[in-house]
Scaffold this active site. Structure first.
Site, PDB file in Angstrom:
ATOM      1  N   THR A   6       0.805  -1.116   0.044  1.00 29.31           N
ATOM      2  CA  THR A   6       0.030  -0.031  -0.104  1.00 29.31           C
ATOM      3  C   THR A   6       0.795   1.246   0.031  1.00 29.31           C
ATOM      4  O   THR A   6       2.104   1.194   0.348  1.00 29.31           O
ATOM      5  CB  THR A   6      -0.850  -0.181   1.200  1.00 29.31           C
ATOM      6  OG1 THR A   6      -0.122   0.203   2.333  1.00 29.31           O
ATOM      7  CG2 THR A   6      -2.016  -0.996   1.094  1.00 29.31           C
ATOM      8  N   CYS A   7       0.218   2.471  -0.265  1.00 25.90           N
ATOM      9  CA  CYS A   7       0.737   3.606  -0.232  1.00 25.90           C
ATOM     10  C   CYS A   7       0.867   4.236   1.071  1.00 25.90           C
ATOM     11  O   CYS A   7       0.507   5.439   1.261  1.00 25.90           O
ATOM     12  CB  CYS A   7       0.397   4.661  -1.305  1.00 25.90           C
ATOM     13  SG  CYS A   7      -0.005   3.938  -3.029  1.00 25.90           S
ATOM     14  N   ASP A   8       1.355   3.580   1.902  1.00 27.18           N
ATOM     15  CA  ASP A   8       1.452   4.213   3.066  1.00 27.18           C
ATOM     16  C   ASP A   8       2.584   3.818   3.708  1.00 27.18           C
ATOM     17  O   ASP A   8       2.964   2.421   3.842  1.00 27.18           O
ATOM     18  CB  ASP A   8       0.196   3.493   4.070  1.00 27.18           C
ATOM     19  CG  ASP A   8       0.075   4.276   5.443  1.00 27.18           C
ATOM     20  OD1 ASP A   8       1.221   4.395   6.065  1.00 27.18           O
ATOM     21  OD2 ASP A   8      -1.118   4.586   5.950  1.00 27.18           O
TER      22      ASP A   8
END
Ligand SMILES: Cc1ncc(COP(=O)(O)O)c(C=O)c1O
Length: 378
Positions: A325-327
């Site tokens: 994920t983009c986290d």
């Protein structure tokens, strides 16, 4: 526990797309029998939160398990699986009064509390119910401690249970949880000493408690060996004798992780292998599953799962392992990099073992559009 032949065959023939958990019910049945042998006089209340798959609940209901539920939804799942309300405990100490009322309407009559305010909710919404009071433990020795948030000190538990008695509830006993993935078989000793203190003090006031709920904490084997259920049973029984003598009360255990953890394997895939600079001595390996896809217990790198690849005979080198994920919090192991084969490449399948507990339920939201973790119970 490595992937069983049934899991390997399932993955080879079904070839499911995307990350998924495959869980072998035979292992759950073996674990249930091992707990029953280890503590033959204790009732088993499976902690539904560990993995509420209907197939698991049905199997355990058939084998005679009871169920520790954290919410009305879990109570309904246990009932759907065939449990009677008498075999269900509402074990969460933090409940809305209307949920207590719904549980009561469904026939549940055993509730956890850890303060007088919660006792008052139960007295209003479930008159006449049985309550047990949770006492604090320090969580020492647990890889996933549960201390502080739940429970009160033993001296307060006395007042909480006396208050329950005064309000017409049955003050039934004491509960505690020594912390999840508890590696120390002796960890139950001081909590049982606290429980005996509460029992004895209330007996002097004419309130006779009958139940000690000894919680979960029984481990799954991840990278290190863990003691057997039998070793825990021996140590817990010795502590019960030490603190209660010949008057051992009715006891409950609530295994979650120890019941289903080693029954499941997550199949995942390498999405990217990269470095941050030409001089970087560590690769980053990105999988198609991470903290938000079911591996939440890698938080603070607490739980270290065994990871198996088809290239395990090749040279191994530590890497940073991360999710898709983009986290930036979605990194599994960085403080203590994880050794994986240097030849590991995009598209390779990896098996993450010991993932039957606390995975699917942690990934119930499709964060970043990744679908919640699929699960196959075989
Ligand atoms: C009240 C209660 N009982 C049992 C369990 C299960 O614990 P474990 O998975 O360590 O066996 C938990 C876990 O959070 C819990 O909160």
């Amino acid at each position: 526990m490595a992937a069983t032949q049934r899991i390997i065959d399932f993955l080879a023939t079904r070839r499911p797309e995307g990350p998924c958990l495959v869980l072998d019910l035979d292992i759950v049945a073996d674990n249930f029998r091992a707990f029953r042998r280890a503590l033959p006089d204790s009732a088993i209340f499976y902690a539904v939160k560990a993995n509420p798959a209907p197939e698991i609940l049905r199997l355990l209901a058939t084998m005679g398990s009871n169920f520790d539920c954290a919410s009305v939804a879990e109570i309904e799942m246990a009932l759907d699986a065939g449990a009677t309300p008498a075999r269900i405990s509402f074990g969460n100490t933090i409940k809305k009064e209307r949920d207590v009322a719904r549980a009561h309407a469904l026939g549940v009559s055993l509730f956890a509390v850890d303060c007088e305010e919660e006792v008052e909710k139960v007295a209003r919404a479930a008159p006449g119910a049985r309550v047990f009071c949770r006492v604090l433990t320090d969580g020492e020795g647990a890889e996933w401690p549960l201390s502080r948030k739940f429970g009160c000190v033993p001296a307060m538990a006395i007042d909480v249970l006396a208050h329950a008695h005064d309000l017409g509830l049955t003050a039934t006993g004491v509960s505690f949880h020594v912390g999840s993935q508890q590696i120390n078989t002796e960890a139950w000793d001081s909590a049982l000493s606290d429980a005996a203190f509460v029992f004895n003090t209330l007996a002097e006031r004419g309130i006779v408690l009958t139940l000690v709920n000894m919680g979960g904490g029984f481990p799954t084997r991840y990278l290190k060996d863990v003691p057997s259920a039998e070793a825990y049973g021996r140590s817990i029984f010795a502590a019960l004798k030490r603190h209660f003598g010949n008057r051992i009360p009715e006891t409950i255990i609530e295994p979650g992780r120890g019941m289903v953890g080693d029954a499941g394997v997550i199949k995942a895939e390498v999405v990217l292998v990269s470095k941050k600079s030409a001089e970087d001595d560590k690769r980053w390996v990105f999988l198609d599953i991470g903290k938000f896809g079911g591996l939440a217990e890698t938080m603070d790198e607490a739980i270290r799962y065994p990871i198996v690849t088809k290239r395990d005979g090749d040279r191994m080198e530590p890497c940073v392992l991360a999710g898709p994920t983009c986290d930036s919090a979605d990194v599994l192991y960085e403080k203590k990099p994880y050794p994986l084969p240097i030849s590991l490449t995009v598209g390779d399948e990896v098996l993450i073992e010991g993932t039957g507990a606390y995975t699917t339920t942690y990934s119930a939201v499709a964060f970043n559009g990744f679908e919640p973790l699929r699960s196959y119970v075989i």
